[in-house]
Design a protein around this motif. Structure first.
Motif, short mmCIF file in Angstrom:
data_model
loop_
_atom_site.label_atom_id
_atom_site.label_comp_id
_atom_site.label_asym_id
_atom_site.label_seq_id
_atom_site.Cartn_x
_atom_site.Cartn_y
_atom_site.Cartn_z
N ASP A 64 25.13 85.07 29.17
CA ASP A 64 24.30 85.59 30.25
C ASP A 64 25.04 86.64 31.07
OD1 ASP A 64 22.24 83.90 29.47
OD2 ASP A 64 22.60 82.44 31.06
N ASN A 65 26.31 86.40 31.36
CA ASN A 65 27.09 87.38 32.13
C ASN A 65 27.21 88.71 31.40
OD1 ASN A 65 27.50 85.41 34.07
ND2 ASN A 65 29.60 84.99 33.48
N LYS A 66 27.49 88.66 30.10
CA LYS A 66 27.63 89.90 29.32
C LYS A 66 26.31 90.65 29.23
CE LYS A 66 31.93 90.00 27.97
NZ LYS A 66 32.82 91.08 28.36
N ILE A 67 25.24 89.92 28.98
CA ILE A 67 23.92 90.56 28.86
C ILE A 67 23.50 91.17 30.19
CG2 ILE A 67 21.46 90.12 28.48
CD1 ILE A 67 22.34 88.11 26.28
N THR A 68 23.71 90.43 31.27
CA THR A 68 23.34 90.95 32.58
C THR A 68 24.11 92.22 32.91
OG1 THR A 68 22.78 88.75 33.39
CG2 THR A 68 23.29 90.40 35.06
N ALA A 69 25.42 92.22 32.68
CA ALA A 69 26.24 93.40 32.96
C ALA A 69 25.78 94.59 32.11
CB ALA A 69 27.71 93.10 32.70
N PHE A 70 25.48 94.32 30.84
CA PHE A 70 25.01 95.38 29.94
C PHE A 70 23.69 95.97 30.43
CE2 PHE A 70 22.18 96.31 26.30
CZ PHE A 70 22.81 97.44 25.81
N VAL A 71 22.74 95.12 30.76
CA VAL A 71 21.42 95.59 31.20
C VAL A 71 21.54 96.37 32.51
CG1 VAL A 71 19.14 94.85 32.01
CG2 VAL A 71 20.11 93.85 29.94
N VAL A 72 22.32 95.87 33.44
CA VAL A 72 22.51 96.57 34.72
C VAL A 72 23.10 97.96 34.47
CG1 VAL A 72 23.85 96.57 36.87
CG2 VAL A 72 22.63 94.51 36.16
N ASP A 73 24.13 98.05 33.63
CA ASP A 73 24.75 99.34 33.31
C ASP A 73 23.73 100.29 32.68
OD1 ASP A 73 27.20 98.51 34.28
OD2 ASP A 73 28.09 98.18 32.29
N MET A 74 22.98 99.80 31.73
CA MET A 74 22.00 100.66 31.04
C MET A 74 20.91 101.13 32.01
SD MET A 74 23.15 101.01 28.00
CE MET A 74 21.81 101.62 27.02
N LYS A 75 20.44 100.24 32.88
CA LYS A 75 19.41 100.62 33.87
C LYS A 75 19.96 101.66 34.84
CE LYS A 75 15.84 97.89 32.96
NZ LYS A 75 14.47 98.35 32.81
N GLU A 76 21.22 101.49 35.25
CA GLU A 76 21.86 102.46 36.15
C GLU A 76 21.98 103.84 35.50
OE1 GLU A 76 25.57 100.74 37.40
OE2 GLU A 76 24.59 99.46 38.89
N MET A 77 22.09 103.87 34.18
CA MET A 77 22.17 105.14 33.45
C MET A 77 20.79 105.72 33.17
SD MET A 77 25.37 104.77 30.84
CE MET A 77 24.96 103.18 30.15
N GLY A 78 19.73 104.99 33.57
CA GLY A 78 18.38 105.53 33.46
C GLY A 78 17.63 105.15 32.19
N PHE A 79 18.15 104.21 31.42
CA PHE A 79 17.45 103.78 30.21
C PHE A 79 16.33 102.81 30.56
CE2 PHE A 79 21.52 105.17 28.52
CZ PHE A 79 21.13 105.92 27.42
N SER A 80 15.21 102.94 29.87
CA SER A 80 14.09 102.02 30.08
C SER A 80 14.34 100.74 29.29
CB SER A 80 12.79 102.66 29.58
OG SER A 80 12.81 102.76 28.16
#
Length: 122
Positions: free
Chosen positions: A90-106
């Motif tokens: 969960d920690n890895k997935i959350t960090a990944f999703v947050v990073d991707m969203k911050e970079m503007g990916f849908s």
């Protein structure tokens, strides 16, 4: 040779994370004895006090247990190990999703990227 440490987190915390990853990855198994504080310190090129702090944190997290006169062992509590595995995922997935969203990916782009990677790494 010891893994490098990053300067953004305390070293003891990075050691805790390494041991947890080794447990989840099967490098360390339930009931297995961890190296002594001194040996672990030498292996990782850190101060024994840092290792002692990491072992204390692992014990607080119920990931390891200290047996007086015998050493420190990975817990044999299967439910706790399953919980640890889920927490790390969960920690890895959350960090990944947050990073991707911050970079503007849908969400769609993220899912497509993950599916592509999974297909390539079968």
């Amino acid at each position: 040779m010891a893994e490098e440490f990053n300067s953004t987190q305390p070293i003891y915390h990075q050691l805790v994370q390494r041991v947890c990853r080794q447990i989840v990855g099967g490098v360390l198994t339930a009931g297995e004895k961890l190296p002594s504080v001194r040996d672990f310190a030498v292996q990782n090129s850190v101060n024994p006090n840092t290792v002692q702090r990491a072992y204390a944190e692992l014990e607080r997290l119920a990931v390891v247990e200290t047996r007086r006169g015998l050493g420190t062992f990975v817990t044999e509590d299967a439910a706790r190990l399953d919980e640890l595995r889920e927490q790390l995922k969960d920690n890895k997935i959350t960090a990944f999703v947050v990073d991707m969203k911050e970079m503007g990916f849908s969400s769609k782009e993220i899912m497509e990227g993950v599916e592509d990677q999974l297909a390539e790494n079968k």
